[in-house]
Every structure is written in C-alpha cells, then in structure tokens.
Design a protein around this motif. Structure first.
Motif, PDB file in Angstrom:
ATOM      1  N   GLY A  17     -10.330  -4.174 -40.757  1.00 39.72           N
ATOM      2  CA  GLY A  17      -9.537  -4.434 -41.951  1.00 39.72           C
ATOM      3  C   GLY A  17      -8.048  -4.542 -41.699  1.00 39.72           C
ATOM      4  O   GLY A  17      -7.267  -4.642 -42.645  1.00 39.72           O
ATOM      5  N   PHE A  18      -7.640  -4.518 -40.417  1.00 33.82           N
ATOM      6  CA  PHE A  18      -6.230  -4.615 -40.077  1.00 33.82           C
ATOM      7  C   PHE A  18      -5.967  -5.935 -39.349  1.00 33.82           C
ATOM      8  O   PHE A  18      -6.879  -6.635 -38.937  1.00 33.82           O
ATOM      9  CB  PHE A  18      -5.827  -3.443 -39.171  1.00 33.82           C
ATOM     10  CG  PHE A  18      -5.727  -2.127 -39.896  1.00 33.82           C
ATOM     11  CD1 PHE A  18      -4.489  -1.603 -40.258  1.00 33.82           C
ATOM     12  CD2 PHE A  18      -6.869  -1.421 -40.222  1.00 33.82           C
ATOM     13  CE1 PHE A  18      -4.399  -0.395 -40.913  1.00 33.82           C
ATOM     14  CE2 PHE A  18      -6.785  -0.202 -40.881  1.00 33.82           C
ATOM     15  CZ  PHE A  18      -5.544   0.311 -41.233  1.00 33.82           C
ATOM     16  N   GLU A  19      -4.694  -6.256 -39.220  1.00 33.24           N
ATOM     17  CA  GLU A  19      -4.302  -7.466 -38.500  1.00 33.24           C
ATOM     18  C   GLU A  19      -4.899  -7.474 -37.094  1.00 33.24           C
ATOM     19  O   GLU A  19      -5.122  -6.420 -36.497  1.00 33.24           O
ATOM     20  CB  GLU A  19      -2.775  -7.535 -38.395  1.00 33.24           C
ATOM     21  CG  GLU A  19      -2.058  -7.667 -39.716  1.00 33.24           C
ATOM     22  CD  GLU A  19      -0.560  -7.496 -39.580  1.00 33.24           C
ATOM     23  OE1 GLU A  19       0.180  -8.035 -40.426  1.00 33.24           O
ATOM     24  OE2 GLU A  19      -0.121  -6.814 -38.627  1.00 33.24           O
ATOM     25  N   TRP A  20      -5.121  -8.689 -36.583  1.00 35.45           N
ATOM     26  CA  TRP A  20      -5.629  -8.822 -35.228  1.00 35.45           C
ATOM     27  C   TRP A  20      -5.007 -10.049 -34.592  1.00 35.45           C
ATOM     28  O   TRP A  20      -4.273 -10.798 -35.248  1.00 35.45           O
ATOM     29  CB  TRP A  20      -7.156  -8.894 -35.225  1.00 35.45           C
ATOM     30  CG  TRP A  20      -7.757 -10.011 -36.025  1.00 35.45           C
ATOM     31  CD1 TRP A  20      -7.846 -10.080 -37.386  1.00 35.45           C
ATOM     32  CD2 TRP A  20      -8.324 -11.223 -35.527  1.00 35.45           C
ATOM     33  NE1 TRP A  20      -8.452 -11.254 -37.774  1.00 35.45           N
ATOM     34  CE2 TRP A  20      -8.766 -11.975 -36.650  1.00 35.45           C
ATOM     35  CE3 TRP A  20      -8.535 -11.732 -34.256  1.00 35.45           C
ATOM     36  CZ2 TRP A  20      -9.377 -13.207 -36.525  1.00 35.45           C
ATOM     37  CZ3 TRP A  20      -9.152 -12.959 -34.120  1.00 35.45           C
ATOM     38  CH2 TRP A  20      -9.560 -13.684 -35.247  1.00 35.45           C
ATOM     39  N   VAL A  21      -5.271 -10.232 -33.313  1.00 34.86           N
ATOM     40  CA  VAL A  21      -4.600 -11.284 -32.545  1.00 34.86           C
ATOM     41  C   VAL A  21      -5.637 -12.239 -31.978  1.00 34.86           C
ATOM     42  O   VAL A  21      -6.697 -11.815 -31.503  1.00 34.86           O
ATOM     43  CB  VAL A  21      -3.773 -10.660 -31.404  1.00 34.86           C
ATOM     44  CG1 VAL A  21      -3.304 -11.729 -30.437  1.00 34.86           C
ATOM     45  CG2 VAL A  21      -2.570  -9.929 -31.973  1.00 34.86           C
ATOM     46  N   SER A  22      -5.333 -13.529 -32.016  1.00 32.31           N
ATOM     47  CA  SER A  22      -6.203 -14.532 -31.399  1.00 32.31           C
ATOM     48  C   SER A  22      -5.343 -15.544 -30.659  1.00 32.31           C
ATOM     49  O   SER A  22      -4.236 -15.854 -31.084  1.00 32.31           O
ATOM     50  CB  SER A  22      -7.053 -15.244 -32.455  1.00 32.31           C
ATOM     51  OG  SER A  22      -6.230 -16.010 -33.316  1.00 32.31           O
ATOM     52  N   ASP A  27      -9.219 -22.166 -25.005  1.00 32.40           N
ATOM     53  CA  ASP A  27      -9.234 -22.199 -23.543  1.00 32.40           C
ATOM     54  C   ASP A  27      -8.542 -20.983 -22.934  1.00 32.40           C
ATOM     55  O   ASP A  27      -8.745 -20.669 -21.758  1.00 32.40           O
ATOM     56  CB  ASP A  27      -8.557 -23.476 -23.037  1.00 32.40           C
ATOM     57  CG  ASP A  27      -9.308 -24.738 -23.453  1.00 32.40           C
ATOM     58  OD1 ASP A  27     -10.527 -24.640 -23.719  1.00 32.40           O
ATOM     59  OD2 ASP A  27      -8.677 -25.809 -23.531  1.00 32.40           O
ATOM     60  N   ASP A  28      -7.693 -20.307 -23.723  1.00 36.35           N
ATOM     61  CA  ASP A  28      -6.944 -19.161 -23.204  1.00 36.35           C
ATOM     62  C   ASP A  28      -7.724 -17.856 -23.293  1.00 36.35           C
ATOM     63  O   ASP A  28      -7.239 -16.823 -22.809  1.00 36.35           O
ATOM     64  CB  ASP A  28      -5.624 -19.005 -23.957  1.00 36.35           C
ATOM     65  CG  ASP A  28      -4.632 -20.107 -23.613  1.00 36.35           C
ATOM     66  OD1 ASP A  28      -4.714 -20.617 -22.479  1.00 36.35           O
ATOM     67  OD2 ASP A  28      -3.794 -20.448 -24.460  1.00 36.35           O
ATOM     68  N   ILE A  29      -8.907 -17.878 -23.931  1.00 30.30           N
ATOM     69  CA  ILE A  29      -9.681 -16.638 -24.038  1.00 30.30           C
ATOM     70  C   ILE A  29     -10.038 -16.108 -22.659  1.00 30.30           C
ATOM     71  O   ILE A  29     -10.010 -14.892 -22.415  1.00 30.30           O
ATOM     72  CB  ILE A  29     -10.947 -16.880 -24.881  1.00 30.30           C
ATOM     73  CG1 ILE A  29     -10.569 -17.113 -26.350  1.00 30.30           C
ATOM     74  CG2 ILE A  29     -11.910 -15.702 -24.774  1.00 30.30           C
ATOM     75  CD1 ILE A  29     -11.747 -17.344 -27.267  1.00 30.30           C
ATOM     76  N   VAL A  44       0.902 -15.251 -16.829  1.00 30.59           N
ATOM     77  CA  VAL A  44       1.677 -16.172 -17.664  1.00 30.59           C
ATOM     78  C   VAL A  44       1.373 -15.808 -19.120  1.00 30.59           C
ATOM     79  O   VAL A  44       0.209 -15.805 -19.525  1.00 30.59           O
ATOM     80  CB  VAL A  44       1.292 -17.638 -17.396  1.00 30.59           C
ATOM     81  CG1 VAL A  44       2.050 -18.561 -18.343  1.00 30.59           C
ATOM     82  CG2 VAL A  44       1.560 -18.001 -15.945  1.00 30.59           C
ATOM     83  N   PRO A  45       2.397 -15.460 -19.916  1.00 27.97           N
ATOM     84  CA  PRO A  45       2.133 -15.027 -21.302  1.00 27.97           C
ATOM     85  C   PRO A  45       1.294 -16.037 -22.071  1.00 27.97           C
ATOM     86  O   PRO A  45       1.580 -17.236 -22.080  1.00 27.97           O
ATOM     87  CB  PRO A  45       3.533 -14.892 -21.895  1.00 27.97           C
ATOM     88  CG  PRO A  45       4.405 -14.590 -20.713  1.00 27.97           C
ATOM     89  CD  PRO A  45       3.824 -15.390 -19.580  1.00 27.97           C
ATOM     90  N   VAL A  46       0.239 -15.540 -22.706  1.00 26.45           N
ATOM     91  CA  VAL A  46      -0.653 -16.384 -23.493  1.00 26.45           C
ATOM     92  C   VAL A  46      -0.082 -16.519 -24.908  1.00 26.45           C
ATOM     93  O   VAL A  46       0.346 -15.536 -25.521  1.00 26.45           O
ATOM     94  CB  VAL A  46      -2.065 -15.762 -23.542  1.00 26.45           C
ATOM     95  CG1 VAL A  46      -2.965 -16.559 -24.487  1.00 26.45           C
ATOM     96  CG2 VAL A  46      -2.656 -15.711 -22.139  1.00 26.45           C
ATOM     97  N   GLN A  47      -0.081 -17.735 -25.411  1.00 26.35           N
ATOM     98  CA  GLN A  47       0.382 -17.982 -26.775  1.00 26.35           C
ATOM     99  C   GLN A  47      -0.675 -17.491 -27.754  1.00 26.35           C
ATOM    100  O   GLN A  47      -1.830 -17.929 -27.710  1.00 26.35           O
ATOM    101  CB  GLN A  47       0.640 -19.473 -26.997  1.00 26.35           C
ATOM    102  CG  GLN A  47       1.219 -19.815 -28.364  1.00 26.35           C
ATOM    103  CD  GLN A  47       2.676 -19.389 -28.499  1.00 26.35           C
ATOM    104  OE1 GLN A  47       3.457 -19.523 -27.558  1.00 26.35           O
ATOM    105  NE2 GLN A  47       3.030 -18.868 -29.670  1.00 26.35           N
TER     106      GLN A  47
END
Length: 389
Positions: A17-22, A27-29, A44-47
């Motif tokens: 029920g809280f914010e999450w990140v995708s 292809d970056d998974i 390399v930082p993933v967007q």
C-alpha cells in the motif's frame, strides 16, 4: 546497543500500500537482479520511476522511505539512506538510481550468510535461523542478510538499534517483523535474546516505539473477524478522499494468551502470510502487547486506523476471478466459428463425436478417411524401425 543489552531480532521488508519503484524500461530489470557479487565498480544508475498511484483503484499510495522494487529488491529514499544507510552498508552496497523525484539508492547485499537447505523449515528451524543471525550481530554490526533456501530469497535481519533508527527518523513503508525465539533456545545457544513482547515494553520505557501504522494489521471479511473470532468491528470512516477517522477502540479483559484469548494482529505483510479471499486489511493500533511471534501479536485493545490498499497482484487476481471469468462463455458457441469448420451438436460428447465421424465418412465415401489412417500407420511403423536400428 551495549554488550549487556539482550538482542531482539526483526526481519525487514517493504509494506503493502506504499509507494514503490519500477525501472522505466523493462530491459533494465535484469540490472536489478543481484547475486551477492559487488557491483559498485561497474554500476550504471538505472532510470526508475516512483509509482505513487494505485493503477487499479486510482488511489494515492502512501509515501514511503523503504520502497519495493522488482525481483524482490528494496530501494531507500534519501531520508532512509541518511537514517539506516550506514547500517546496511556494513553488509552490502547502496547503488544510486536515477529518479526525478528523489536521490534513491538500491540495496545490493554482498555479505550473504548461507544456511544449509533443509527443505521445509519448521518453527524450530526458524528460531535456529534467528539464533544464527544473533551470533553475527555485534556492537558494530546491526544488520545481517541470511539466504533462505526454502524460497530462494534473502532475508534482512536487524536488531533493536536498527529499529530505533527507523523510529527516530520516522521512516515510512517499512514492516519490522520480530523473530519469536524461545528463552530456552537462546540460553542453549549462549546468546541472550529478548522476547518480542518484552522488547516492545523495554523500548516504550526508553521513549522509543514500534510504529503501529506500519507494524500491526487486522484482516477482516465484511467487517468481521475471519480467523476464529466472530466480532463485528467498528470500522474507520473516510471523511474525505484519503482522510480517515479511526474506528472506536475495542477492549477485552481476563487472561490474554497467544492463539487462545485476546485480540490478535498480524505483525508482517498480511498479503503474503494471511491472505484469504474476500479480505480487507486494516492498519491497526494496539494496546498492551502481551506476546509476539514471527507473524502475529496478541493485545487487550485495538482500534482500526484505515484500510490498506491491496497490492497490484492481488487486485489483478480479484479482477480476473470476479470480473473476467464470469464474462467468459465456457463451451458455448459464439456464433462466429471459422468458416471452414462444421459444428456438430448432440446431448453428449460421444454422440457429437460420432456425428462428426459419420459426416466425414459420408463426404469421402470412407475411402479418403481410411487412406489417411493407412498412411499414418505406415509412417509410424517406419519411424519405429528407424529408431530400433
């Protein structure tokens, strides 16, 4: 934490029920799949994008500092990084993510303690896992990552110092589920481990607390208890969109005993451990905690604060079962078959099959049909002989 202070152990995971990140790109998974190897030197930082709205209900998700990511990873907000980042850095890497909303980092555990795979783990084995983690914690190490071979995932286990940091910084979206370690088990192991209920009260005496809005949940069906009780609960009321007035307190007197008497609350993610069809999950505020195991606690008083948004995967299951399946026409002609098909109907499958068979024989005089079978039999014999050479 001092050497004289007994340990209290907790597992840590993001709350539903809280914010999450995708990641912005599927292809970056793969880049977010960690195997215990250091990645900082090639990272390399993933967007990524901060998901703030429940795509099924349209409701605003609750703000989070401990954010779920795909493939069972977790990210930290900048607030969480300041509060507990140095504790996690002792057992892994905090790799930067590229996000427009915050300076997020993702946790890559590089010091993973492996426990022998014993198949199905009993309650005793779960307690022994806690004792194993307790031996690894120290004054300078407040978190440990243990591989759980039963579900091919890692488990983050922390002590009460870690919990104090979470509380002092008021971190959101984090579930702290205590291990239940029997006093005798801890004595035999040589590690003094505090019972979760005792730890709850010892924290309260020092002015600390365990967050009720991210720690305890109540699972109900149509407003009623559904795991042994029959109570109809006073429910929270939504005064305006996203603003809830808690339900009234309910109390009980007399002996309180885990699994026997008292109000029982879920102490970990209820959608994983206590899922039941038709349920609604509520965040709950508890009175005095009398006892506490790995997944539940018992208390003498409770009030419900607000409903917890259902995870996306649960909503998808509900939509499929309750909306899509009823609309499906099972074994019913839709009136639009392929133009080359012929439809044969009969009271039974056998009669329909016989009618189709007879129609084929009638249309070919039986010759083409028998010829087809003869050719198939000849081919089968030839293949068998070739295989036997």
């Amino acid at each position: 934490m001092t050497k004289a202070e007994p340990l209290s152990l907790y597992t840590v995971e993001p709350a539903a029920g809280f914010e999450w990140v995708s990641p912005d790109s599927p292809d970056d998974i793969e880049a977010l799949i960690f195997d215990g190897s250091p990645r900082a030197h090639t990272w390399v930082p993933v967007q990524v994008e901060l998901q703030r709205v429940d795509e099924w209900t349209g409701r605003r998700l609750l703000e989070a500092d401990f954010l779920a990511c795909p493939v069972f990873q977790v990210a930290l907000s900048s607030r969480a990084n300041r509060a507990i980042g140095h504790l996690l850095a002792a057992v892994g890497e905090l790799l930067p993510l590229s996000c427009e909303d915050d300076d997020l980092v993702i946790f890559n555990p590089t010091q993973v303690e492996r426990v022998a795979d014993q198949g199905h783990r009993s309650d005793k084995e779960e307690r022994e896992g806690g004792i194993f983690a307790a031996h690894l914690l120290s004054e300078n190490r407040h978190a440990v990552v243990v591989e759980d071979p039963s579900n091919l995932r890692t488990r983050l286990i922390v002590d009460q110092y870690f919990v104090r940091q979470v509380n002092d910084f008021d971190l959101r979206g984090i579930i702290l589920s205590p291990f239940s370690i029997d006093r005798r088990d801890s004595e035999l192991s040589g590690v003094e481990v505090l019972r979760p209920a005792d730890h709850h009260h010892s924290l309260a005496k020092r002015g600390n607390r365990i967050r009720s809005d991210s720690q305890f949940f109540k699972v109900l069906i149509n407003g009623q208890s559904c795991f042994g009780g029959e109570l109809t609960w006073p429910l929270p009321i939504e005064r305006e969109r996203g603003v809830w007035t808690p339900g009234e307190w309910v109390h009980t007197s007399g002996p309180i005993e885990l699994c026997r008497a008292g109000f029982h609350l879920v102490a970990e993610d209820p959608f994983r451990s206590w899922a039941i069809w038709g349920m609604t999950v509520y965040l709950a505020e508890a009175g005095r905690i009398y006892d506490w195991t790995r997944d539940k606690a018992v208390t003498d008083a409770v009030r419900l604060l607000r409903p917890v948004p259902r995870p996306i995967w649960w909503q998808a299951a509900v939509q499929f079962v309750e909306e899509e399946l009823p609309r499906t026409r099972w074994f019913e002609p839709d009136g639009m078959p392929d133009s080359s098909w012929r439809l044969f109907t009969a009271p039974t499958w056998g009669e329909a099959h016989a009618a189709a068979y007879d129609a084929v024989l009638a249309s070919t005089g039986g010759h083409a049909w028998q010829a087809g079978w003869s050719e198939a039999e000849d081919a089968a014999r030839a293949a068998a002989k070739a295989a036997g050479r």
